[in-house]
Design a protein around this motif. Structure first.
Motif, PDB file in Angstrom:
ATOM      1  N   ASP A 134      25.890  49.804  25.982  1.00  0.00           N
ATOM      2  CA  ASP A 134      25.044  49.379  27.102  1.00  0.00           C
ATOM      3  C   ASP A 134      25.746  48.340  27.973  1.00  0.00           C
ATOM      4  OD1 ASP A 134      22.767  50.973  26.710  1.00  0.00           O
ATOM      5  OD2 ASP A 134      22.053  49.649  25.128  1.00  0.00           O
ATOM      6  N   PHE A 147      17.351  59.345  25.587  1.00  0.00           N
ATOM      7  CA  PHE A 147      16.557  60.169  26.507  1.00  0.00           C
ATOM      8  C   PHE A 147      17.289  61.459  26.884  1.00  0.00           C
ATOM      9  CE2 PHE A 147      14.529  55.957  28.043  1.00  0.00           C
ATOM     10  CZ  PHE A 147      13.708  55.947  26.933  1.00  0.00           C
ATOM     11  N   LYS A 194      21.985  51.812  37.244  1.00  0.00           N
ATOM     12  CA  LYS A 194      21.738  53.243  37.360  1.00  0.00           C
ATOM     13  C   LYS A 194      21.419  53.627  38.798  1.00  0.00           C
ATOM     14  CE  LYS A 194      19.553  53.273  32.858  1.00  0.00           C
ATOM     15  NZ  LYS A 194      18.333  53.398  32.084  1.00  0.00           N
ATOM     16  N   THR A 227      25.471  54.911  33.842  1.00  0.00           N
ATOM     17  CA  THR A 227      24.585  54.677  32.714  1.00  0.00           C
ATOM     18  C   THR A 227      25.243  55.295  31.486  1.00  0.00           C
ATOM     19  OG1 THR A 227      22.289  54.826  31.949  1.00  0.00           O
ATOM     20  CG2 THR A 227      23.222  56.810  32.918  1.00  0.00           C
ATOM     21  N   ASP A 228      24.718  54.994  30.310  1.00  0.00           N
ATOM     22  CA  ASP A 228      25.234  55.693  29.138  1.00  0.00           C
ATOM     23  C   ASP A 228      24.167  56.657  28.623  1.00  0.00           C
ATOM     24  OD1 ASP A 228      23.644  53.602  28.209  1.00  0.00           O
ATOM     25  OD2 ASP A 228      24.825  53.307  26.389  1.00  0.00           O
ATOM     26  N   ILE A 229      24.631  57.760  28.059  1.00  0.00           N
ATOM     27  CA  ILE A 229      23.713  58.823  27.630  1.00  0.00           C
ATOM     28  C   ILE A 229      23.332  58.560  26.177  1.00  0.00           C
ATOM     29  CG2 ILE A 229      23.402  61.305  27.349  1.00  0.00           C
ATOM     30  CD1 ILE A 229      23.853  60.409  30.237  1.00  0.00           C
ATOM     31  N   THR A 230      22.053  58.223  25.964  1.00  0.00           N
ATOM     32  CA  THR A 230      21.592  57.981  24.598  1.00  0.00           C
ATOM     33  C   THR A 230      20.286  58.748  24.361  1.00  0.00           C
ATOM     34  OG1 THR A 230      20.625  55.866  25.279  1.00  0.00           O
ATOM     35  CG2 THR A 230      22.834  55.805  24.346  1.00  0.00           C
ATOM     36  N   ASN A 274      11.592  64.302  25.370  1.00  0.00           N
ATOM     37  CA  ASN A 274      12.353  64.071  26.599  1.00  0.00           C
ATOM     38  C   ASN A 274      12.030  65.126  27.644  1.00  0.00           C
ATOM     39  OD1 ASN A 274      13.634  61.855  25.497  1.00  0.00           O
ATOM     40  ND2 ASN A 274      15.443  63.016  24.844  1.00  0.00           N
ATOM     41  N   ASP A 317      17.030  49.095  33.078  1.00  0.00           N
ATOM     42  CA  ASP A 317      18.422  49.536  33.086  1.00  0.00           C
ATOM     43  C   ASP A 317      18.987  49.502  31.668  1.00  0.00           C
ATOM     44  OD1 ASP A 317      21.137  50.090  34.185  1.00  0.00           O
ATOM     45  OD2 ASP A 317      20.048  49.707  36.046  1.00  0.00           O
ATOM     46  N   ASP A 318      20.312  49.737  31.543  1.00  0.00           N
ATOM     47  CA  ASP A 318      20.913  49.806  30.214  1.00  0.00           C
ATOM     48  C   ASP A 318      20.860  48.460  29.502  1.00  0.00           C
ATOM     49  OD1 ASP A 318      21.713  52.523  30.506  1.00  0.00           O
ATOM     50  OD2 ASP A 318      23.262  51.818  31.876  1.00  0.00           O
ATOM     51  N   HIS A 367      18.411  60.557  31.112  1.00  0.00           N
ATOM     52  CA  HIS A 367      19.116  59.420  31.717  1.00  0.00           C
ATOM     53  C   HIS A 367      19.501  59.719  33.160  1.00  0.00           C
ATOM     54  CE1 HIS A 367      19.232  56.793  28.247  1.00  0.00           C
ATOM     55  NE2 HIS A 367      19.412  57.865  27.502  1.00  0.00           N
ATOM     56  N   GLU A 414      16.606  59.008  35.337  1.00  0.00           N
ATOM     57  CA  GLU A 414      16.449  57.591  35.663  1.00  0.00           C
ATOM     58  C   GLU A 414      17.326  57.187  36.851  1.00  0.00           C
ATOM     59  OE1 GLU A 414      15.148  55.480  31.499  1.00  0.00           O
ATOM     60  OE2 GLU A 414      17.289  55.595  31.918  1.00  0.00           O
TER      61      GLU A 414
END
Lengths: 204, 348
Positions: B90, B230, B164, B225-228, B276, B49-50, B235, B238
């Protein structure tokens, strides 16, 4: 003659920039580019397709040889992507900033006003290189958003180097922040400093 | 190079979260490892997870995370702000409140003036202050390239953890920041990005997800979740894996920096986007009308991207209004959770 470019050992975005530099000087019928990673292969292929080349590639061990053949018609001139080419000088007496605060021009009949404003935006390009910025605030921001017939007009201005922007708070207020089709989101600080830097400000 | 002359992006190979190890490779390194077991470890590595969550008592758990990367902008102070905002994110994505942080620094002391490092850390401190987080220490090593980030610890109630993995059928998906920072960073590195777009995207990356996280506490949110690194679809994948549901995304509704679309079309795409796509592409079905540049953007690795929030459909519009009213102006509904097809993402 085939122009052959060796971009092995280079990582993104260097191969694309090398191809761009070559194409900004000449437009060969065929160009071949060697790269050694898949991201570079895909990026160079995208760039060549964007420049109106038909693209195929050969795998040579862990390397790729991308071959582009010039197609019919004209692509986007590579020179359009030269850094700063689209930007106006930051100083100068002739800089005109146009502030559009509404969907219609003047007071009276709004239907007439809408027509006049659209006509005004279409004619704005006649200001020539002195036109520096066009800024949209309040209901004026709708000109920059999806569904407005002014979008292609403003896109043409932007392509000619005019800085087009729309007030972010206004876009959010009208729930069209995600519908922005042309120009950049701006804020009051940028608008105010723009007024200071402009040679003259025209408000509608 | 001094802090006045250095262009940080010219000193490194990868940029921001685009420098992340590819997800497929990370999977190979981690799968099958014998991990210590502890009943108080509520969210650990096995669930990826984050952030990790460890229960201290019935009403208190620790949230822990670490993030660091090479610069994606040229200005040292902005880079510090962005790296800190990205690391803190996160904790926000888990529904937690960050409390303490430690700097993690790699610095090329032989080639870069130490004043650069000072500016980077000042930028980080600025965001820590804004987040109400105290700096308790750090660790610096000499390296060939500059890297900066934070190890962050926060609090959370053990019953209020947002992972998530709790998508409910019918949920709406809300995204809080536009997509495209990886491609914009590539254009910055290439010297093609003007000051306007650079400033706008820098501001967005330096913006904490704090306001979004505080607003969503008052809504029936099921997963977040946060978008980083991947990318948006990485994300999202996931969230979808093992959820028992599918997801439908309206490509035209996903907010994208307009300049990034043009740069994607001309091939200024970080290698991470392709990684990705090869890792998560098999989960995704694109409708034919979704342009390739939009597809590329949806896999573009984001630095300090927004939160992706799954919320009950009947509350989604109110959540978006509340987010916008609290300064999260880009917040928008981008899709919904559907029953079929199971564990696939449809982009229309």
């Amino acid at each position: 003659m085939v122009n052959e470019l060796d971009c092995r050992g280079l990582s993104c975005p260097a191969p694309v920039l090398q191809v761009r530099d070559l194409l900004s000087n000449e437009t060969p019928d065929t160009i071949a580019v060697r790269v050694d990673n898949d991201a570079a292969r895909q990026n160079v292929s995208r760039f060549l397709e964007h420049q109106n080349y038909r693209v195929h590639f050969e795998v040579q061990g862990s390397e790729f040889r991308i071959v582009g053949t010039r197609g019919e018609g004209v692509g986007v001139p590579a020179a359009a992507f030269v850094p700063g080419a689209a930007q106006k000088p930051e100083t100068g007496a002739g800089k005109i900033m146009v502030l559009v605060t509404s969907t219609h021009m003047g007071h009276g009949d709004d239907g007439l006003g809408d027509m006049l404003m659209f006509n005004f935006l279409k004619t704005l390009k006649e200001m020539g290189p002195d036109l520096w910025r066009v800024v949209f605030v309040n209901s004026g921001v709708s000109f920059t958003a999806e569904g407005s017939e002014a979008v292609p007009v403003l896109q043409e201005l932007a392509a000619n180097g005019v800085h087009v922007s729309a007030c972010g708070a206004c876009l959010a207020y009208f729930h069209i922040l995600d519908k922005l089709q042309v120009g950049e989101v701006t804020n009051m600080l940028e608008i105010v400093t723009g007024m200071k830097d402009a040679g003259s400000v025209v408000t509608l | 190079m001094t802090s006045e002359t250095v262009r940080l992006t010219q000193t490194v190979k990868g940029a921001g979260c685009a420098a992340k190890l590819s997800p497929g490779e990370l999977d190979r390194a981690l799968c099958g490892l014998d991990l210590p077991v502890d009943p108080n470890l509520l969210v650990g590595l096995d669930r990826a997870d984050d952030a990790g969550v460890y229960r201290v008592s019935d009403d208190l758990a620790l949230v822990q995370t670490i993030d660091f990367f090479p610069p994606m902008v040229d200005d040292p102070y902005s880079f510090g702000q962005i790296a800190a905002a990205n690391a803190l994110s996160d904790v926000y994505a888990m529904g937690g409140t960050p409390k303490t942080a430690m700097n993690i620094v790699a610095f090329p002391a032989k080639t870069m003036d130490i004043s650069v490092l000072r500016l980077v850390i000042e930028g980080g401190l600025d965001k820590m202050r804004e987040a109400g987080v105290v700096l308790v220490g750090g660790h610096t090593v000499e390296d060939s390239e500059l890297k900066y980030g934070l190890s962050v610890t926060g609090y959370i109630h053990p019953d209020r953890i947002l992972t998530k993995r709790n998508l409910q059928c019918g949920d709406c998906l809300v995204l809080t920041k536009p997509i495209g920072t990886g491609i914009v960073a590539t254009a910055i590195k290439a010297g093609l990005a003007g000051r306007g777009v650079t400033d706008r995207v820098t501001r967005a990356m330096a913006t904490l997800n704090r306001a979004a996280a505080l607003v969503m506490r008052d809504f029936p949110v099921h997963a977040c979740t946060d978008i980083t690194g991947f990318g948006f679809l990485g994300h999202l994948a996931e969230m979808v894996v093992d959820s028992g549901h599918g997801v439908r995304i309206r490509g035209a509704d996903v907010p994208i920096y307009p300049e990034a679309l043009e740069w994607a079309a001309m091939g200024l795409i970080p290698a991470g986007a392709y990684n990705n796509r090869s890792f998560r592409g098999p989960f995704v079905d694109f409708a034919p009308e979704v342009a390739r540049s939009v597809q590329d953007l949806l896999f573009d690795p984001q630095t300090s991207g927004g939160l992706l929030i799954a919320v009950s459909a009947d509350a989604a519009e109110r959540l978006v209004d509340a987010l916008r009213a609290n300064g999260v102006e880009a917040a928008v509904i981008v899709g919904e959770v559907v029953a079929e097809p199971v564990e696939r993402i449809i982009v229309e």
